[in-house]
Motif scaffolding. Structure first.
Motif, PDB file in Angstrom:
ATOM      1  N   PHE A  54      44.004  61.503  19.055  1.00 36.97           N
ATOM      2  CA  PHE A  54      44.511  62.638  18.161  1.00 36.97           C
ATOM      3  C   PHE A  54      45.575  62.513  17.746  1.00 36.97           C
ATOM      4  CE2 PHE A  54      42.003  65.503  21.730  1.00 36.97           C
ATOM      5  CZ  PHE A  54      40.813  65.310  20.906  1.00 36.97           C
ATOM      6  N   HIS A  55      46.620  61.634  18.240  1.00 41.21           N
ATOM      7  CA  HIS A  55      47.712  61.065  17.473  1.00 41.21           C
ATOM      8  C   HIS A  55      47.620  60.734  16.140  1.00 41.21           C
ATOM      9  CE1 HIS A  55      51.820  59.237  16.998  1.00 41.21           C
ATOM     10  NE2 HIS A  55      51.163  58.182  16.874  1.00 41.21           N
ATOM     11  N   TRP A  56      46.696  59.916  16.011  1.00 41.16           N
ATOM     12  CA  TRP A  56      46.521  59.117  14.627  1.00 41.16           C
ATOM     13  C   TRP A  56      45.703  60.476  13.584  1.00 41.16           C
ATOM     14  CZ3 TRP A  56      43.649  54.653  17.518  1.00 41.16           C
ATOM     15  CH2 TRP A  56      44.745  53.615  17.690  1.00 41.16           C
TER      16      TRP A  56
ATOM     17  N   LEU B 195      52.529  68.033  16.741  1.00 38.21           N
ATOM     18  CA  LEU B 195      51.248  67.638  17.547  1.00 38.21           C
ATOM     19  C   LEU B 195      51.218  65.938  17.313  1.00 38.21           C
ATOM     20  CD1 LEU B 195      48.783  70.290  16.436  1.00 38.21           C
ATOM     21  CD2 LEU B 195      50.065  70.173  18.500  1.00 38.21           C
ATOM     22  N   HIS B 196      51.468  65.451  16.350  1.00 40.78           N
ATOM     23  CA  HIS B 196      51.464  63.821  16.222  1.00 40.78           C
ATOM     24  C   HIS B 196      52.497  63.324  17.320  1.00 40.78           C
ATOM     25  CE1 HIS B 196      51.632  59.980  14.104  1.00 40.78           C
ATOM     26  NE2 HIS B 196      52.723  60.043  14.061  1.00 40.78           N
ATOM     27  N   GLN B 197      53.685  63.952  17.529  1.00 43.31           N
ATOM     28  CA  GLN B 197      54.672  63.659  18.264  1.00 43.31           C
ATOM     29  C   GLN B 197      54.404  63.850  19.878  1.00 43.31           C
ATOM     30  OE1 GLN B 197      56.624  61.462  17.211  1.00 43.31           O
ATOM     31  NE2 GLN B 197      58.343  62.440  16.524  1.00 43.31           N
TER      32      GLN B 197
ATOM     33  N   PHE C  26      51.233  64.221  21.115  1.00 43.63           N
ATOM     34  CA  PHE C  26      49.930  63.418  21.527  1.00 43.63           C
ATOM     35  C   PHE C  26      50.789  61.880  21.578  1.00 43.63           C
ATOM     36  CE2 PHE C  26      47.174  66.262  19.088  1.00 43.63           C
ATOM     37  CZ  PHE C  26      46.799  66.826  20.013  1.00 43.63           C
ATOM     38  N   ASP C  27      51.691  61.508  20.960  1.00 43.20           N
ATOM     39  CA  ASP C  27      52.500  60.219  21.128  1.00 43.20           C
ATOM     40  C   ASP C  27      52.944  60.098  22.647  1.00 43.20           C
ATOM     41  OD1 ASP C  27      54.565  58.516  21.282  1.00 43.20           O
ATOM     42  OD2 ASP C  27      54.242  57.854  19.081  1.00 43.20           O
ATOM     43  N   THR C  28      53.783  61.248  22.817  1.00 41.26           N
ATOM     44  CA  THR C  28      54.305  61.456  24.343  1.00 41.26           C
ATOM     45  C   THR C  28      53.525  61.145  25.440  1.00 41.26           C
ATOM     46  OG1 THR C  28      55.955  62.922  23.153  1.00 41.26           O
ATOM     47  CG2 THR C  28      55.891  62.628  25.613  1.00 41.26           C
ATOM     48  N   ILE C  29      52.404  61.841  25.097  1.00 40.82           N
ATOM     49  CA  ILE C  29      51.156  61.926  26.286  1.00 40.82           C
ATOM     50  C   ILE C  29      50.593  60.508  26.449  1.00 40.82           C
ATOM     51  CG2 ILE C  29      48.995  62.788  26.821  1.00 40.82           C
ATOM     52  CD1 ILE C  29      49.860  65.542  25.684  1.00 40.82           C
ATOM     53  N   TYR C  30      49.930  59.786  25.354  1.00 39.92           N
ATOM     54  CA  TYR C  30      49.432  58.849  25.402  1.00 39.92           C
ATOM     55  C   TYR C  30      50.420  57.418  25.848  1.00 39.92           C
ATOM     56  CZ  TYR C  30      50.445  56.152  20.884  1.00 39.92           C
ATOM     57  OH  TYR C  30      51.072  55.376  19.903  1.00 39.92           O
ATOM     58  N   THR C  31      51.688  57.528  25.400  1.00 47.12           N
ATOM     59  CA  THR C  31      52.680  56.690  25.703  1.00 47.12           C
ATOM     60  C   THR C  31      52.865  56.686  27.436  1.00 47.12           C
ATOM     61  OG1 THR C  31      53.760  56.570  23.301  1.00 47.12           O
ATOM     62  CG2 THR C  31      55.122  55.653  25.711  1.00 47.12           C
TER      63      THR C  31
HETATM   64 FE   LIG Z   1      52.015  56.213  16.396  1.00 55.42          FE
END
Ligand SMILES: [Fe+2]
Length: 145
Positions: free
Chosen positions: A25-27, A37-39, A41-46
């Motif tokens: 979803f980040h991508w 939303l990009h950010q 999803f980044d926070t979550i997957y990281t």
């Molecule tokens: Fe990224």
């Protein structure tokens, strides 16, 4: 004990699948709220990826082998894969439902780990439950109209 170990492997594979979906979803997210939303999803997957190694090592600590291949993850996961590119609102709704499911999985396993006196493991599972509660909160707050 065997049933517990198997459920722990399911939780591990599910966490991996959840991280992959959040990164997907980040991508692939698009729309007027793209950057936010990009950010998110980044926070979550990281955060979730950050707990993968410790989870695997906790499985090894109780003398079991950890699943470690895409084939095994796919066979074990309770979090379904997403192969379509969704609208942003559908991404948020789907990941929210998955985060709530992950909370339930961790909550259930916590009780079992406590019952067999594996307090280090139950402590870890409590932390994972709490992390997924936070992800669910962020997604729920984002989904609110
Ligand atoms: Fe990224």
């Amino acid at each position: 004990m065997d049933k517990f170990v198997n459920q722990l492997k399911i939780a591990f594979a599910s966490q991996y699948a959840f991280a992959i979906k959040a990164q997907n979803f980040h991508w692939n997210v698009e729309g007027p709220d793209f950057y936010q939303l990009h950010q998110l999803f980044d926070t979550i997957y990281t955060e979730v990826y950050g707990a993968v190694d410790a989870f695997a090592e906790n499985i090894r600590k109780i003398k079991a082998y950890t699943p470690a291949s895409l084939e095994r993850f796919s066979a074990l996961t309770a979090i379904s894969d997403e192969v379509e590119v969704l609208e942003s609102s559908a991404m948020i709704a789907e990941l929210l439902a998955d985060a709530e499911k992950m909370q339930e999985i961790m909550k259930h396993l916590f009780v079992q780990a406590e019952n067999i006196g594996e307090h280090g493991l139950s402590n870890f599972l409590a932390d994972r439950q709490d992390a997924f509660a936070k992800h669910a909160w962020f997604l729920r707050a984002t989904a609110k109209a």
